[in-house]
Design a protein around this motif. Structure first.
Motif, PDB file in Angstrom:
ATOM      1  N   SER A  54      46.101  35.608  71.259  1.00  0.00           N
ATOM      2  CA  SER A  54      47.311  36.313  70.842  1.00  0.00           C
ATOM      3  C   SER A  54      47.615  37.585  71.619  1.00  0.00           C
ATOM      4  O   SER A  54      48.768  37.826  71.971  1.00  0.00           O
ATOM      5  CB  SER A  54      47.227  36.613  69.336  1.00  0.00           C
ATOM      6  N   PRO A  55      46.633  38.447  71.906  1.00  0.00           N
ATOM      7  CA  PRO A  55      46.969  39.660  72.666  1.00  0.00           C
ATOM      8  C   PRO A  55      47.606  39.313  74.006  1.00  0.00           C
ATOM      9  O   PRO A  55      47.139  38.413  74.719  1.00  0.00           O
ATOM     10  CB  PRO A  55      45.607  40.339  72.857  1.00  0.00           C
ATOM     11  N   ALA A  56      48.666  40.032  74.370  1.00  0.00           N
ATOM     12  CA  ALA A  56      49.399  39.722  75.610  1.00  0.00           C
ATOM     13  C   ALA A  56      48.510  39.796  76.841  1.00  0.00           C
ATOM     14  O   ALA A  56      48.685  39.017  77.786  1.00  0.00           O
ATOM     15  CB  ALA A  56      50.584  40.665  75.755  1.00  0.00           C
ATOM     16  N   ARG A  57      47.544  40.696  76.830  1.00  0.00           N
ATOM     17  CA  ARG A  57      46.673  40.840  78.009  1.00  0.00           C
ATOM     18  C   ARG A  57      45.794  39.608  78.213  1.00  0.00           C
ATOM     19  O   ARG A  57      45.216  39.439  79.290  1.00  0.00           O
ATOM     20  CB  ARG A  57      45.803  42.086  77.861  1.00  0.00           C
ATOM     21  N   GLU A  58      45.698  38.750  77.195  1.00  0.00           N
ATOM     22  CA  GLU A  58      44.906  37.532  77.317  1.00  0.00           C
ATOM     23  C   GLU A  58      45.782  36.289  77.463  1.00  0.00           C
ATOM     24  O   GLU A  58      45.278  35.181  77.522  1.00  0.00           O
ATOM     25  CB  GLU A  58      43.984  37.381  76.101  1.00  0.00           C
ATOM     26  N   SER A  59      47.094  36.476  77.531  1.00  0.00           N
ATOM     27  CA  SER A  59      47.996  35.322  77.623  1.00  0.00           C
ATOM     28  C   SER A  59      49.198  35.629  78.514  1.00  0.00           C
ATOM     29  O   SER A  59      49.197  35.309  79.702  1.00  0.00           O
ATOM     30  CB  SER A  59      48.448  34.885  76.216  1.00  0.00           C
ATOM     31  N   TYR A  60      50.210  36.286  77.968  1.00  0.00           N
ATOM     32  CA  TYR A  60      51.456  36.485  78.698  1.00  0.00           C
ATOM     33  C   TYR A  60      51.340  37.409  79.907  1.00  0.00           C
ATOM     34  O   TYR A  60      52.209  37.411  80.774  1.00  0.00           O
ATOM     35  CB  TYR A  60      52.541  37.018  77.755  1.00  0.00           C
ATOM     36  N   LEU A  61      50.279  38.181  79.985  1.00  0.00           N
ATOM     37  CA  LEU A  61      50.078  39.069  81.132  1.00  0.00           C
ATOM     38  C   LEU A  61      49.087  38.518  82.149  1.00  0.00           C
ATOM     39  O   LEU A  61      48.736  39.200  83.106  1.00  0.00           O
ATOM     40  CB  LEU A  61      49.608  40.451  80.641  1.00  0.00           C
ATOM     41  N   GLY A 378      61.189  31.141  57.833  1.00  0.00           N
ATOM     42  CA  GLY A 378      59.891  30.484  57.765  1.00  0.00           C
ATOM     43  C   GLY A 378      58.956  30.876  58.884  1.00  0.00           C
ATOM     44  O   GLY A 378      57.737  30.671  58.788  1.00  0.00           O
ATOM     45  N   ASP A 379      59.503  31.453  59.975  1.00  0.00           N
ATOM     46  CA  ASP A 379      58.656  31.928  61.076  1.00  0.00           C
ATOM     47  C   ASP A 379      57.968  33.235  60.685  1.00  0.00           C
ATOM     48  O   ASP A 379      58.310  33.864  59.685  1.00  0.00           O
ATOM     49  CB  ASP A 379      59.486  32.138  62.345  1.00  0.00           C
ATOM     50  N   THR A 380      57.014  33.635  61.502  1.00  0.00           N
ATOM     51  CA  THR A 380      56.230  34.835  61.212  1.00  0.00           C
ATOM     52  C   THR A 380      56.433  35.886  62.292  1.00  0.00           C
ATOM     53  O   THR A 380      56.421  35.575  63.485  1.00  0.00           O
ATOM     54  CB  THR A 380      54.729  34.493  61.109  1.00  0.00           C
ATOM     55  N   ILE A 381      56.646  37.136  61.864  1.00  0.00           N
ATOM     56  CA  ILE A 381      56.691  38.259  62.781  1.00  0.00           C
ATOM     57  C   ILE A 381      55.258  38.720  63.004  1.00  0.00           C
ATOM     58  O   ILE A 381      54.565  39.118  62.070  1.00  0.00           O
ATOM     59  CB  ILE A 381      57.536  39.419  62.217  1.00  0.00           C
ATOM     60  N   SER A 382      54.809  38.647  64.251  1.00  0.00           N
ATOM     61  CA  SER A 382      53.414  38.917  64.593  1.00  0.00           C
ATOM     62  C   SER A 382      53.198  40.391  64.895  1.00  0.00           C
ATOM     63  O   SER A 382      54.091  41.067  65.406  1.00  0.00           O
ATOM     64  CB  SER A 382      53.029  38.075  65.808  1.00  0.00           C
ATOM     65  N   PRO A 383      52.006  40.905  64.635  1.00  0.00           N
ATOM     66  CA  PRO A 383      51.711  42.295  64.991  1.00  0.00           C
ATOM     67  C   PRO A 383      51.365  42.478  66.469  1.00  0.00           C
ATOM     68  O   PRO A 383      51.139  43.600  66.905  1.00  0.00           O
ATOM     69  CB  PRO A 383      50.492  42.616  64.114  1.00  0.00           C
ATOM     70  N   PHE A 384      51.367  41.398  67.235  1.00  0.00           N
ATOM     71  CA  PHE A 384      50.884  41.485  68.616  1.00  0.00           C
ATOM     72  C   PHE A 384      51.965  41.860  69.634  1.00  0.00           C
ATOM     73  O   PHE A 384      51.652  42.234  70.755  1.00  0.00           O
ATOM     74  CB  PHE A 384      50.245  40.157  69.034  1.00  0.00           C
TER      75      PHE A 384
END
Length: 624
Positions: A54-61, A378-384
């Protein structure tokens, strides 16, 4: 034309790119983290690839994972959206080196505009007006102090590699300069790995004016007019509009012409934005607008430009990346009407704009002409990730009409239990100064107390809550939009507001009401003017309960990063007890009363859920 496209982003911008790609017949590939496994952009894409935690530094970055996903799905091109890796020249180069098409400017153009000092020097050479200041290589405190004194106070210290409001300090007096410089450098080194700074004259009545530019590989550069993004909170844009109010044709020609020269100076291709700062103390004037920086990507606020020009900027991006010339020449572009965009954030203005996360049990953004969002009910707002959940855009024949239409949309926002800033946005939009076009970047800070909506429900809300509850008693399973609802009798209903134990007795008012809502068992939720109010049905008569005054709960899910007290510590009201990290921000939780810490349920590194009791403070006798 590109046949397949991977979108290296998430949320509303990923959905936005997917929409245009689908219209052009382009196959789309989404990427997603653990937190986004069921996200809307994943559901909308033709194919989706998991790229990490989930953390961006481990996925989107992680550029390598994104390029690998493109290759695995045989995508021809990568669109970076905005944020994340969109202005990372090394990533852009890696995409090209992998044999893929980069939907964005050339890496050299990104690098040329990446450092504020180098960019300003380049702009000066291109004849683009820049803010008076100091860009020298001598970074000694003594030389910087000397230059600041020469510029005249107030002066602004800015990290050369800065962005997002970080690495910036305003200094009002010479004696404050040394401390501000040290603080700015420390933050710059921590945030950007570069502690070099530049100095600028601080503009006392600043307006944020930016110009949309577009270039292609055939040497053509055009502008698509300007936007005004002056309404900001903590250096983050809140409401944007196009064209800029008060901009005459002579000034527009000067600033847009300067923007085109800026883009030409770096052989720009694709979508970009030239940002200017204007001294609006005497209105917008061509000789008082200066280059600030360039964003080498698509902007969050690009929809207002699309609305007044009738152009799809994502389509322009994809055509330019495919090697085509710009769709239109400069003399074929014109302004039609006025457009305004409001950024709807998952945050609670009444609690210091703390981010709000959780499942969107009720999500209705009303009848907006244009909504850009990455979530559904129904979707979730994530803290990440960033807490923006939607952009609401309205167009009008003129500015007044656009304001009225957007205000109506904001009043109809219904989101629960996640909190939003819809009421705050509505108050800002309908402020008399904003309507009159009297605005600058300090607008929100000056008026904050008046812009944050009242927390306590008014009589209309209380009556509406009673009506919603009684409607179900009459046989309605879900009462929503109760305009014109009437009751012949006058029954009373006791309701309790939230978890604070605040009980009121409300009598349904006869006649129409603009309150809407629903009842779920013993809970009643009503919406008015963009705000949500929660009530719990209570027994008739006296009820006791509520949260103890000394209890400290987690306002959102997050990670405890530090704990400053132990059980038995004497604390004063307002003293920080611990720090919670959520949604890329740190939030200090403080003692609600003078007293003694009697219970502590948190330690550094601990993940906590929303409403978890983290500490209790036994009030002093005088505070009880």
């Amino acid at each position: 034309m590109i046949k397949s496209l991977l979108i290296a982003n998430r949320g509303e911008i990923a959905c936005r790119v997917i929409r245009t790609a689908r219209e052009l017949g382009i196959r789309t590939v989404a990427v997603y983290s653990d937190a986004d496994a069921g996200a809307l952009h994943v559901r909308q894409a033709d194919e989706a690839v998991h790229i990490g935690a989930s953390p961006a530094r481990e996925s989107y970055l992680v550029g390598e994972k994104i390029i690998a996903a493109a290759k695995a799905t045989r995508a021809q091109a990568i669109h970076p959206g905005y944020g994340f890796l969109s202005e990372n020249a090394d990533f852009a180069q890696a995409v090209l080196d992998a044999g893929l098409v980069w939907v964005g400017p050339k890496p050299d153009s990104i690098r040329a505009m990446g450092l504020k000092d180098a960019a300003k020097k380049l702009m000066q050479q291109a004849g683009v007006p820049t803010t008076p200041g100091y860009l020298g290589e001598d970074q000694s405190p003594a030389r910087l102090q000397q230059e600041a004194d020469a510029i005249g106070y107030p002066v602004l210290i800015k990290a050369v590699a800065g962005g997002g409001g970080k690495g910036m300090r305003k200094v009002d007096r010479p004696e404050d300069f040394a401390d501000a410089l040290e603080s700015c450098r420390r933050e710059a080194a921590s945030s950007f790995g570069n502690d070099q700074v530049l100095l600028e004259k601080y503009i006392l009545s600043p307006r944020h004016i930016e110009v949309q530019v577009f270039g292609d590989a055939h040497g053509h550069v055009v502008h698509l007019f300007e936007r005004d993004c002056s309404l900001q909170r903590r250096h983050q844009k809140v409401i944007e509009e196009a064209p800029a109010p008060g901009m005459d044709e002579e000034t527009r020609a000067a600033v847009c012409g300067a923007a085109v020269r800026a883009a030409q100076a770096v052989n720009y291709e694709g979508a970009g934005t030239i940002e200017f700062i204007a001294d609006a103390s005497e209105g917008l004037r061509a000789d008082r607008i200066w280059f600030m920086e360039m964003n080498t990507r698509l902007q969050v606020e690009h929809p207002v430009t699309e609305e007044i020009t009738g152009q799809d900027l994502v389509e322009w991006q994809l055509r330019v990346a495919s090697g085509e010339p710009l769709p239109l020449a400069q003399d074929e572009l014109a302004i039609d009407g006025h457009a305004i965009e409001a950024r709807l954030y998952a945050e609670d203005p009444a609690r210091g704009f703390l981010p709000s996360v959780g499942r969107l049990e009720h999500f209705d953004l009303g009848e907006a002409e244009r909504i850009e969002t990455g979530v559904e009910e129904g979707d979730t707002i994530s803290p990440f990730y960033d807490p923006m959940i939607a952009k609401l855009i309205a167009w009008g024949e003129d500015r007044d009409e656009a304001i009225d239409r957007l205000a109506e949309v904001l009043d109809g926002v219904e989101v629960w239990p996640v909190r939003t800033n819809a009421g705050f946005l509505s108050h800002a939009l309908l402020d008399e100064d904003f309507i009159d076009g009297i605005l600058d970047t300090g607008f929100i800070e000056r008026k904050l107390a008046r812009l944050v909506p009242e927390v306590e429900p008014g009589p209309e809300v209380l009556s509406g809550a009673a009506m919603v509850a009684l409607a179900q008693d009459e046989g309605d399973e879900r009462a929503v939009g109760l305009a014109g609802f009437r009751l012949n009798a006058e029954p009373r209903l006791s309701v309790a507001l939230g978890r604070e134990g605040h009980f009121v007795e409300a009598r349904p008012a006869g006649g129409p009401t603009d309150v809407s809502g629903f009842r779920d068992g013993e809970r009643v939720v009503v919406f008015r003017e963009g705000q949500a109010f929660e009530f719990m049905l209570a027994d008739r008569g006296s009820v006791e309960g509520g949260t103890a005054s000394g209890t400290v709960v987690a306002p959102m899910p997050g990670k405890v990063t530090s704990v400053e007290v132990t059980a038995g510590t004497r604390v004063a009201k307002g003293q920080r007890l611990l720090t919670l990290e959520a949604m890329k921000m740190e939030h200090g939780l403080v003692a609600p009363v003078d007293g003694t810490v009697t219970e502590l349920n948190a330690e550094a590194g601990q993940q906590v859920a929303v409403d978890a009791v983290l500490a209790r403070v036994e009030p002093d006798a005088a505070s009880a």
